[in-house]
Design a protein around this motif. Structure first.
Motif, PDB file in Angstrom:
ATOM      1  N   GLY A 178       0.807  -1.223   0.000  1.00 53.23           N
ATOM      2  CA  GLY A 178       0.000   0.000   0.000  1.00 53.23           C
ATOM      3  C   GLY A 178       0.836   1.268   0.000  1.00 53.23           C
ATOM      4  O   GLY A 178       0.524   2.225   0.726  1.00 53.23           O
ATOM      5  N   HIS A 179       1.880   1.316  -0.826  1.00 47.88           N
ATOM      6  CA  HIS A 179       2.706   2.525  -0.916  1.00 47.88           C
ATOM      7  C   HIS A 179       1.917   3.706  -1.455  1.00 47.88           C
ATOM      8  O   HIS A 179       2.343   4.858  -1.292  1.00 47.88           O
ATOM      9  CB  HIS A 179       3.922   2.256  -1.807  1.00 47.88           C
ATOM     10  N   TRP A 180       0.812   3.432  -2.105  1.00 47.71           N
ATOM     11  CA  TRP A 180      -0.010   4.525  -2.609  1.00 47.71           C
ATOM     12  C   TRP A 180      -0.526   5.405  -1.473  1.00 47.71           C
ATOM     13  O   TRP A 180      -0.835   6.583  -1.697  1.00 47.71           O
ATOM     14  CB  TRP A 180      -1.181   3.977  -3.429  1.00 47.71           C
ATOM     15  N   LEU A 181      -0.602   4.857  -0.265  1.00 51.63           N
ATOM     16  CA  LEU A 181      -0.991   5.682   0.883  1.00 51.63           C
ATOM     17  C   LEU A 181       0.066   6.750   1.177  1.00 51.63           C
ATOM     18  O   LEU A 181      -0.260   7.871   1.576  1.00 51.63           O
ATOM     19  CB  LEU A 181      -1.204   4.795   2.107  1.00 51.63           C
ATOM     20  N   ILE A 182       1.339   6.396   0.973  1.00 49.89           N
ATOM     21  CA  ILE A 182       2.419   7.379   1.132  1.00 49.89           C
ATOM     22  C   ILE A 182       2.313   8.443   0.052  1.00 49.89           C
ATOM     23  O   ILE A 182       2.427   9.650   0.323  1.00 49.89           O
ATOM     24  CB  ILE A 182       3.790   6.683   1.069  1.00 49.89           C
ATOM     25  N   LEU A 183       2.098   8.006  -1.199  1.00 50.20           N
ATOM     26  CA  LEU A 183       1.978   8.960  -2.303  1.00 50.20           C
ATOM     27  C   LEU A 183       0.772   9.876  -2.103  1.00 50.20           C
ATOM     28  O   LEU A 183       0.840  11.078  -2.384  1.00 50.20           O
ATOM     29  CB  LEU A 183       1.859   8.211  -3.631  1.00 50.20           C
ATOM     30  N   ALA A 184      -0.330   9.304  -1.605  1.00 46.89           N
ATOM     31  CA  ALA A 184      -1.513  10.133  -1.341  1.00 46.89           C
ATOM     32  C   ALA A 184      -1.215  11.163  -0.255  1.00 46.89           C
ATOM     33  O   ALA A 184      -1.661  12.321  -0.324  1.00 46.89           O
ATOM     34  CB  ALA A 184      -2.683   9.250  -0.927  1.00 46.89           C
ATOM     35  N   GLY A 185      -0.446  10.767   0.765  1.00 46.69           N
ATOM     36  CA  GLY A 185      -0.060  11.718   1.806  1.00 46.69           C
ATOM     37  C   GLY A 185       0.804  12.845   1.257  1.00 46.69           C
ATOM     38  O   GLY A 185       0.621  14.018   1.625  1.00 46.69           O
ATOM     39  N   LEU A 186       1.729  12.526   0.380  1.00 42.36           N
ATOM     40  CA  LEU A 186       2.553  13.569  -0.246  1.00 42.36           C
ATOM     41  C   LEU A 186       1.700  14.500  -1.103  1.00 42.36           C
ATOM     42  O   LEU A 186       1.916  15.716  -1.117  1.00 42.36           O
ATOM     43  CB  LEU A 186       3.643  12.921  -1.103  1.00 42.36           C
ATOM     44  N   LEU A 187       0.726  13.921  -1.784  1.00 41.08           N
ATOM     45  CA  LEU A 187      -0.152  14.744  -2.620  1.00 41.08           C
ATOM     46  C   LEU A 187      -0.958  15.719  -1.761  1.00 41.08           C
ATOM     47  O   LEU A 187      -1.112  16.903  -2.121  1.00 41.08           O
ATOM     48  CB  LEU A 187      -1.090  13.835  -3.414  1.00 41.08           C
ATOM     49  N   LEU A 188      -1.453  15.266  -0.622  1.00 39.00           N
ATOM     50  CA  LEU A 188      -2.197  16.160   0.268  1.00 39.00           C
ATOM     51  C   LEU A 188      -1.279  17.224   0.857  1.00 39.00           C
ATOM     52  O   LEU A 188      -1.688  18.386   1.035  1.00 39.00           O
ATOM     53  CB  LEU A 188      -2.855  15.349   1.386  1.00 39.00           C
ATOM     54  N   TYR A 189      -0.042  16.833   1.182  1.00 39.88           N
ATOM     55  CA  TYR A 189       0.896  17.815   1.728  1.00 39.88           C
ATOM     56  C   TYR A 189       1.149  18.940   0.720  1.00 39.88           C
ATOM     57  O   TYR A 189       1.183  20.122   1.091  1.00 39.88           O
ATOM     58  CB  TYR A 189       2.215  17.152   2.099  1.00 39.88           C
ATOM     59  N   PHE A 190       1.347  18.593  -0.534  1.00 37.51           N
ATOM     60  CA  PHE A 190       1.666  19.597  -1.550  1.00 37.51           C
ATOM     61  C   PHE A 190       0.434  20.311  -2.094  1.00 37.51           C
ATOM     62  O   PHE A 190       0.555  21.174  -2.961  1.00 37.51           O
ATOM     63  CB  PHE A 190       2.434  18.949  -2.705  1.00 37.51           C
ATOM     64  N   GLY A 191      -0.759  19.955  -1.605  1.00 35.36           N
ATOM     65  CA  GLY A 191      -1.961  20.623  -2.064  1.00 35.36           C
ATOM     66  C   GLY A 191      -2.012  22.078  -1.611  1.00 35.36           C
ATOM     67  O   GLY A 191      -1.479  22.444  -0.563  1.00 35.36           O
ATOM     68  N   LYS A 192      -2.661  22.891  -2.389  1.00 38.66           N
ATOM     69  CA  LYS A 192      -2.752  24.318  -2.060  1.00 38.66           C
ATOM     70  C   LYS A 192      -3.606  24.559  -0.818  1.00 38.66           C
ATOM     71  O   LYS A 192      -3.325  25.451  -0.014  1.00 38.66           O
ATOM     72  CB  LYS A 192      -3.325  25.089  -3.250  1.00 38.66           C
ATOM     73  N   GLU A 193      -4.652  23.777  -0.662  1.00 37.81           N
ATOM     74  CA  GLU A 193      -5.579  23.969   0.448  1.00 37.81           C
ATOM     75  C   GLU A 193      -5.442  22.837   1.467  1.00 37.81           C
ATOM     76  O   GLU A 193      -5.097  21.704   1.118  1.00 37.81           O
ATOM     77  CB  GLU A 193      -7.022  24.025  -0.059  1.00 37.81           C
ATOM     78  N   HIS A 194      -5.720  23.161   2.719  1.00 36.02           N
ATOM     79  CA  HIS A 194      -5.752  22.135   3.751  1.00 36.02           C
ATOM     80  C   HIS A 194      -6.947  21.220   3.502  1.00 36.02           C
ATOM     81  O   HIS A 194      -8.059  21.694   3.245  1.00 36.02           O
ATOM     82  CB  HIS A 194      -5.875  22.795   5.131  1.00 36.02           C
ATOM     83  N   ALA A 195      -6.736  19.907   3.561  1.00 40.92           N
ATOM     84  CA  ALA A 195      -7.796  18.934   3.249  1.00 40.92           C
ATOM     85  C   ALA A 195      -7.993  17.998   4.436  1.00 40.92           C
ATOM     86  O   ALA A 195      -7.617  16.819   4.385  1.00 40.92           O
ATOM     87  CB  ALA A 195      -7.438  18.160   1.995  1.00 40.92           C
ATOM     88  N   PRO A 196      -8.587  18.475   5.519  1.00 38.82           N
ATOM     89  CA  PRO A 196      -8.684  17.660   6.741  1.00 38.82           C
ATOM     90  C   PRO A 196      -9.520  16.399   6.573  1.00 38.82           C
ATOM     91  O   PRO A 196      -9.187  15.354   7.149  1.00 38.82           O
ATOM     92  CB  PRO A 196      -9.313  18.618   7.753  1.00 38.82           C
ATOM     93  N   LEU A 197     -10.611  16.468   5.803  1.00 36.40           N
ATOM     94  CA  LEU A 197     -11.434  15.279   5.628  1.00 36.40           C
ATOM     95  C   LEU A 197     -10.682  14.203   4.848  1.00 36.40           C
ATOM     96  O   LEU A 197     -10.785  13.010   5.153  1.00 36.40           O
ATOM     97  CB  LEU A 197     -12.741  15.643   4.923  1.00 36.40           C
TER      98      LEU A 197
END
Length: 729
Positions: A178-197
C-alpha cells in the motif's frame, strides 16, 4: 546530436515547465494511469492471483500467515469485541488479524459475506491489483505538479510502479504494498488547500491496512499540519479540532482491529537489526539488480528488509538531476527552503531508519546505546528501514521535478523510456522470482490419513506440545484446524509475547506430565521428551501414534467405534524415538527436521539453527541401520561466550555414558567430531540418546537483536550427521 535543454534562468528554473504541452484527450489522461497499473500487474504477477479461489501462492513464508489469519477470522463470531479478535488461531499465543497482517480493511469487508464465499476464498490478489493501479494513479497526480507533458507523466508513473521497494513487497508482504498511501499523503501535503477530511480518510484507511503505513502517513499529516500552522493558513483552534476528528476514528479502528490485544508485547525485537544501510539507495538484493547487487555483508546483516534501492534506471536519472542541481542550485534550494517542516520530517524518518547501529556496506561504523524505555518504543516499528519510504519517493519526485524544469519534454521522455528498459533488464531476475512464487501450484495437504477426518469431527482443539511461533508443519495443522472449525495453539504471528509463550508451555508441560488430557483436545507433539511422558501416562481409552509423520495423542479414541474403524492407533506404533538413517543430516534451522529428534532443553528454531535453553539439552533418535562399528557424530554449532560466560564446557553423554568433553574460550561457529563407541551405540537396541550437559549456560545481556534475552544459552546447534567411522588399516 545536441540535446536541447530549457533556459536555466531564474524564472524558468523555478517553475514547472512553461513549454506548450501536447494536448491529450481528458479521457486518455484519466485512463492512462489506470492502464499502466493494470498492465504492470498483469506482466509481473501473471494475473492468476486475481482468482479468489487460487490459494496455492499463499502457502509459503509470510503469505501463509496472512491467509491463515483470514481463514480463522472469517469463522470467528461476528459481534465479538474487539471485532478483529482471532482467538482460535494461536489461542492464548495469538491475538488479532492485525498481528497476522491479514488486511483488516478487506477482512472486515468480506466477513459478512462469508456464507456466500468459496471455502478457499482469498482477497489478497484483489488488493495487489488495487495497489498497482493506485500506485500509478497517485504517482501520476504527483507528477502533474512537475509537468503537463503526457509522456513524462506516463513514463514517470511506470518508474513509480516498478520502484524496487514497492515490487519487493510482492515477495511476502501484501499489505505493505500500500505505498499509494504514502503517495496520497505527499499529494495532500503539496496541495494548495488544507484537506482535513481527506487526511482523516487516508489515516483511517492506513490504520486498517498496516501499522507501518499508518506511521508514515501520520508523519506526513503532522508535517502538513505544522507547516500550515507556521504559514498562517491554519489556526491553532481549528488544527486542534481536526486533530481530534482525525485521530478518534483511527483509535476506534485500531481498537476494533485488535492493535491493543497484546499490550506491551506489541514492542517486539529487532530495532537496529532490520535497519537501513547507508548504501541502501545504490545497493539492491542480488535477485533485484544485476548492476547493483549489494554486498554479502549487507545481506547477512539483513540490511534489505525495508529495501530502499532506487533501481538502475532511477540512479541514472538521479545522477542527471544532481548534475543539473550542481550547475544551477539556487532554484532548487529556494524550493527546499519553502518546506522546512517536511525536510525536518524527512531527517527524522531517515535517522530512525538508520537506527542506533549505523552501517555502511558490511561495516558497522557506530553503535549508540539507548535507554531501555527508548529501545522498547523503537521496537514497536522494529523494521525501521521501512520508515525511509516517504523520503525515497520524494527523491523520485525531486529528480523528475528538476529534469522536467531543465529538459525539453521530448528529450526527457526519450531518456526516461531508455532508462525504463535498462531498469527492467537489470531487474528481470526479480520478475522471474516473483512470477515463480505467484504461480505456485495448488497445495495439497500431506495429512491424508482417514484419521484426520475423524479427528476433525471428534475434537474441538489442537494443542501443540510445546507451542512457539511458526513451528515446522504449522501450516498443515492450522489449515486442518481452520477447515474443521477447531482452535489451535500455534500459528505464525508478527508479534508474540515470549513471557506468555513460556507460561503457556509450562502449563501444557504440567498437563502432560500429570496425564490430565482434555477429552475435547487432540495433542500433537514436537517435543520428544514430553511425547515419551504422554505415552507412559495416557489412559486406558487414549491412543497415540505417528500419523503422516505427526506424533498425536487422541484422548478417548478407543471408546469410539467409528474412530477405531477409521484408524486403529496401536501401542505398537508408538516408537518414542523416530527413525534415523546413518549419514543423513539433521538440520536445526527454521522449518527443518530437527523437531523430529530434539528432545528436552532446546529453544525455538531460527534461520541459522537452534539454541539450547537451560543447563542440559538432549537429542534422541533410533538408528535403523545395523551398527557394525564405531559411529562418528559430526556437528556444526555455535558456542555462546560473553562477559558473564567467558568459557563454555560441554559434556556429551550417549545412552548415559560420557563420550567427550569440549571446552571453548571464544564464541562463534565451531565444528567437532565425537566418536561414539559401538558398544555404547548398541546398548539400547539402536536408540541413541545424546545429552549435552551445559553447566556454564548464561543469560545474554544483549545478543542478536538488541533486546534482553530470557534464555540460558551455551550451545547453538546448526546441524549434525552420524555415520560409521571409516578406519584406515
Amino acid at each position: 546530436m545536441t540535446i536541447r535543454k530549457k533556459s536555466t534562468s531564474k524564472s524558468a528554473a523555478s517553475e514547472p515547465t512553461k513549454a506548450p504541452a501536447r494536448r491529450t484527450l481528458p479521457i486518455l489522461e484519466a485512463a492512462a494511469p489506470v492502464l499502466i497499473g493494470l498492465v504492470a500487474f498483469a506482466l509481473i504477477s501473471g494475473g492468476g492471483i486475481l482468482d479468489p479461489r487460487n490459494t496455492g501462492w499463499l502457502v509459503i513464508g509470510d503469505p501463509a500467515q496472512h491467509y491463515l489469519g483470514w481463514l480463522f477470522f472469517r469463522a470467528a463470531p461476528m459481534l465479538q469485541q474487539p471485532m478483529g479478535l482471532n482467538t482460535d488461531f494461536g489461542m492464548d499465543l495469538g491475538g488479532s488479524i492485525v498481528y497476522t497482517d491479514s488486511l483488516p480493511l478487506l477482512a472486515f469487508f468480506f466477513k459478512p459475506f462469508r456464507s456466500f464465499l468459496p471455502a478457499d476464498f482469498q482477497y489478497f490478489g484483489i488488493w495487489i491489483l488495487a495497489c498497482f493501479v493506485l500506485q500509478s494513479v497517485f504517482a501520476w497526480k504527483l507528477l502533474e505538479r512537475c509537468t503537463r507533458d503526457f509522456w513524462i507523466k506516463a513514463l514517470g508513473s511506470i518508474f513509480f510502479v516498478i520502484a524496487p521497494p514497492f515490487l519487493y513487497r510482492l515477495h511476502a508482504h501484501e499489505a505493505l504494498m500500500g505505498h499509494w498511501l504514502i503517495l496520497a499523503g505527499l499529494l495532500l501535503y503539496f496541495g494548495k488547500e488544507h484537506a482535513p477530511l481527506r487526511w482523516a480518510g487516508l489515516l483511517l484507511v492506513a490504520t486498517l491496512v498496516h501499522a507501518y503505513l499508518l506511521a508514515m502517513a501520520g508523519v506526513l499529516w503532522a508535517a502538513d499540519t505544522i507547516a500550515r500552522l507556521r504559514s498562517g493558513q491554519l489556526r491553532m483552534g481549528r488544527a486542534a479540532m481536526w486533530f481530534g476528528a482525525s485521530t478518534a476514528p483511527c483509535l476506534i479502528a485500531a481498537w476494533q482491529s485488535g492493535y491493543f490485544v497484546l499490550g506491551s508485547a506489541v514492542s517486539g525485537v529487532g530495532f537496529g537489526y532490520f535497519r537501513m544501510n547507508l548504501l541502501a539507495l545504490i545497493s539492491g538484493y542480488p535477485d533485484l539488480s544485476a548492476l547493483f547487487p549489494g554486498t554479502p555483508g549487507m545481506i547477512a546483516k539483513r540490511d534489505y528488509q525495508g529495501m530502499s534501492f532506487l533501481g538502475a534506471g532511477m540512479i541514472a536519472l538521479c545522477v542527471m538531476a544532481l548534475g543539473e542541481f550542481t550547475r544551477d542550485w539556487r532554484p532548487a534550494v529556494r524550493r527546499l527552503r519553502a518546506h522546512p517542516i517536511l525536510l525536518a520530517a524527512c531527517a527524522l524518518l531517515t535517522l530512525y531508519a538508520l537506527s542506533n547501529r549505523i552501517a555502511i556496506g558490511a561495516v558497522e561504523i557506530v553503535t549508540i546505546p539507548l535507554p531501555a524505555f527508548v529501545e522498547r518504543l523503537a521496537n514497536i516499528f522494529r523494521c525501521s528501514d521501512r520508515m525511509f519510504w516517504p523520503v525515497f519517493y520524494l527523491i523520485y519526485l525531486a529528480a523528475f521535478r528538476v529534469l522536467a524544469a531543465r529538459y525539453q519534454p521530448r528529450v526527457l521522455a526519450g531518456v526516461m523510456a531508455g532508462l525504463i528498459v535498462i531498469q527492467g533488464i537489470d531487474t528481470k531476475g526479480t520478475f522471474r522470482l516473483l512470477r515463480g512464487e505467484l504461480e505456485h501450484p495448488a497445495w495439497t495437504t500431506p495429512l491424508q490419513s482417514p484419521f484426520w477426518a475423524e479427528a476433525g469431527q471428534r475434537y474441538r482443539k489442537i494443542v501443540f506440545v510445546l507451542p512457539y511461533n511458526a513451528p515446522r508443519g504449522y501450516y498443515e495443522l492450522c489449515t486442518f484446524a481452520a477447515k474443521n472449525g477447531m482452535a489451535i495453539n500455534i500459528g505464525s504471528f508478527a508479534r508474540v509475547d515470549l513471557k506468555t509463550q513460556e507460561e503457556i508451555g509450562k502449563r501444557i508441560a504440567a498437563v502432560i506430565r500429570e496425564g490430565r488430557f482434555a477429552a475435547d483436545t487432540l495433542y500433537v507433539f514436537g517435543r520428544g521428551d514430553l511425547w515419551e511422558e504422554a505415552l507412559r501416562l495416557k489412559g486406558a481409552w487414549d491412543r497415540a501414534g505417528v500419523v503422516n509423520g505427526v506424533r498425536v495423542l487422541a484422548p478417548g479414541w478407543a471408546g469410539c467405534q467409528k474412530c477405531v474403524s477409521a484408524i486403529p492407533l496401536r501401542d505398537a506404533d508408538n516408537r518414542v524415538l523416530l527413525p534415523y538413517r546413518l549419514g543423513s543430516k539433521v538440520d536445526f534451522t527454521l522449518d527443518a527436521n530437527s523437531v523430529d529428534y530434539a528432545l528436552d532443553g532446546w529453544s525455538f528454531p531460527e534461520g541459522w539453527g537452534t539454541w539450547n535453553n537451560g543447563l542440559a539439552a538432549e537429542i534422541g533418535l533410533h538408528v535403523e541401520d545395523a551398527i557394525e562399528r564405531d559411529l562418528a557424530l559430526d556437528m556444526e554449532f555455535y558456542a555462546f561466550v560473553n562477559e558473564g560466560a567467558p568459557i563454555q564446557k560441554f559434556e556429551l553423554l550417549v545412552n548415559g555414558t560420557t563420550v567427550s568433553r569440549l571446552v571453548y574460550l571464544s564464541g562463534g561457529k565451531k565444528t567437532a567430531r565425537v566418536i561414539i563407541p559401538r558398544d555404547v551405540a548398541t546398548s539400547r537396541g539402536g536408540d541413541l540418546r545424546i545429552r549435552f550437559l551445559l553447566p556454564d549456560a548464561a543469560y545474554p545481556k544483549m545478543e542478536g537483536p538488541p533486546t534482553p534475552d530470557i534464555r540460558r544459552l551455551a550451545l547453538g546447534m546448526a546441524q549434525f550427521i552420524i555415520e560409521p567411522v571409516a578406519y584406515v588399516p
